[in-house]
Design an enzyme around this catalytic site. Structure first.
Site, PDB file in Angstrom:
ATOM      1  N   PRO A 233      81.719  11.583 112.354  1.00  0.00           N
ATOM      2  CA  PRO A 233      81.845  10.098 112.907  1.00  0.00           C
ATOM      3  C   PRO A 233      83.155  10.297 113.702  1.00  0.00           C
ATOM      4  O   PRO A 233      83.333   9.420 114.468  1.00  0.00           O
ATOM      5  CB  PRO A 233      81.757   9.221 112.013  1.00  0.00           C
ATOM      6  CG  PRO A 233      81.697  10.068 110.473  1.00  0.00           C
ATOM      7  CD  PRO A 233      81.201  11.383 110.861  1.00  0.00           C
TER       8      PRO A 233
ATOM      9  N   ARG B  37      66.010  18.735 126.290  1.00  0.00           N
ATOM     10  CA  ARG B  37      65.276  18.340 127.258  1.00  0.00           C
ATOM     11  C   ARG B  37      65.937  18.272 128.791  1.00  0.00           C
ATOM     12  O   ARG B  37      65.378  18.183 129.746  1.00  0.00           O
ATOM     13  CB  ARG B  37      64.713  17.001 127.068  1.00  0.00           C
ATOM     14  CG  ARG B  37      65.716  15.812 126.620  1.00  0.00           C
ATOM     15  CD  ARG B  37      65.023  14.804 126.275  1.00  0.00           C
ATOM     16  NE  ARG B  37      64.124  13.986 127.175  1.00  0.00           N
ATOM     17  CZ  ARG B  37      64.617  13.643 128.109  1.00  0.00           C
ATOM     18  NH1 ARG B  37      65.775  13.631 128.683  1.00  0.00           N
ATOM     19  NH2 ARG B  37      63.522  12.678 128.928  1.00  0.00           N
TER      20      ARG B  37
ATOM     21  N   ASP C  91      65.434   9.663 134.063  1.00  0.00           N
ATOM     22  CA  ASP C  91      65.832   9.035 132.742  1.00  0.00           C
ATOM     23  C   ASP C  91      66.878   7.945 132.749  1.00  0.00           C
ATOM     24  O   ASP C  91      67.796   7.948 133.748  1.00  0.00           O
ATOM     25  CB  ASP C  91      66.557  10.196 131.925  1.00  0.00           C
ATOM     26  CG  ASP C  91      65.504  11.220 131.315  1.00  0.00           C
ATOM     27  OD1 ASP C  91      64.473  10.823 131.021  1.00  0.00           O
ATOM     28  OD2 ASP C  91      66.105  12.255 130.766  1.00  0.00           O
TER      29      ASP C  91
END
Ligand code: 6GU
Length: 245
Positions: A88, A152, A167
């Site tokens: 994080p 992708r 997209d």
């Protein structure tokens, strides 16, 4: 592209890499994923990989030696590759970064667990990545997100590359809304222009909707977008069409 993943939970990747788009990309040889069990490099009989933090505090910290030994071996298994720590504290992942990562022949992803990595190994990372401003119990779900998003972008993984180019975020804007049959449903109609088959009009309409959706839903993304001449024209035509109605 080859992706190596270093983790304490190799099993969690089985299903995700077996099914759907990722699975067929792997079977078609477009992407190769190799998962490595960090515990094999742990210390002693129990293969310990973590210990309590110096200075006190909750949770456990990943020991430096097992991770460094593991990375040394993993690096040797293929061509040179950036080592990416998932934490994080990392740089927030966005589509620009995803496209950049897709340009590498190989990447190595390291999943953090517990309270994180011993700070003395972070120089082993070429990059630290986060998938958002919230805390997960480990980097595995983040690794899945990275592999999914990056794969992708590799030509051939998604049905047509056209769908990738349309997209959300591809051009720095959110995607336009989509509709499918029936054309009228519970009193709600699909915009007429989408049913008329005039591709120039459809494109313009979608472009306008994409700009509006972005401005309304993600003002931060809209503010950062470099509006092109075409974007301005699309918005201008919206103003003109208002006047006509
Ligand atoms: Cl990469 N790891 C963990 N543990 N939590 C996260 C994250 C990564 N990205 C967002 N939250």
């Amino acid at each position: 592209m080859r992706v190596d993943i270093v983790t304490l939970l190799p099993g969690v990747f089985d299903k995700i890499f077996d099914e759907s788009v990722l699975g067929s990309a792997i079977r078609n040889g477009l992407i190769e994923i190799v998962v490595h069990q960090l515990r094999e490099y742990g210390d002693g009989r129990h293969r310990t990989v973590d210990d309590t933090p110096f200075g006190g505090g909750p949770g456990m910290v990943l020991k430096p030696a097992p991770l460094v030994a593991c990375l040394r071996d993993v690096r040797r298994l293929g061509s040179s590759a950036p080592v990416i720590g998932l934490t994080p504290q990392g740089l927030p992942l966005d589509q620009t970064l995803v496209k950049e990562l897709a340009g590498f022949e190989r990447i190595i992803l390291v999943c953090g667990r517990y309270e994180g990595f011993d700070e003395r190994i972070v120089h082993e990372f070429d990059l630290q990545l986060s998938i958002g401003d919230y805390v997960l119990t480990g980097g595995e779900i983040a690794a899945m997100a990275v592999v999914d998003a990056v794969s992708r972008m590799i030509p051939g993984t998604v049905g047509s590359h056209e769908s990738v180019e349309q997209d959300s975020f591809y051009e720095g804007l959110l995607d336009h809304p989509q509709y499918t049959r029936p054309a009228a449903w519970e009193g709600l109609k699909v915009p007429k222009v989408l049913q008329d088959g005039n591709h120039a009009h459809i494109e313009k309409f979608r472009h306008c909707r994409s700009l509006l959706t972005t401005a309304v839903s993600r003002p931060d993304v809209f503010a950062a977008a470099n509006l092109s001449e075409k974007d301005r024209e699309a918005l201008q035509s919206l103003l003109l069409s208002e006047q006509k109605n």
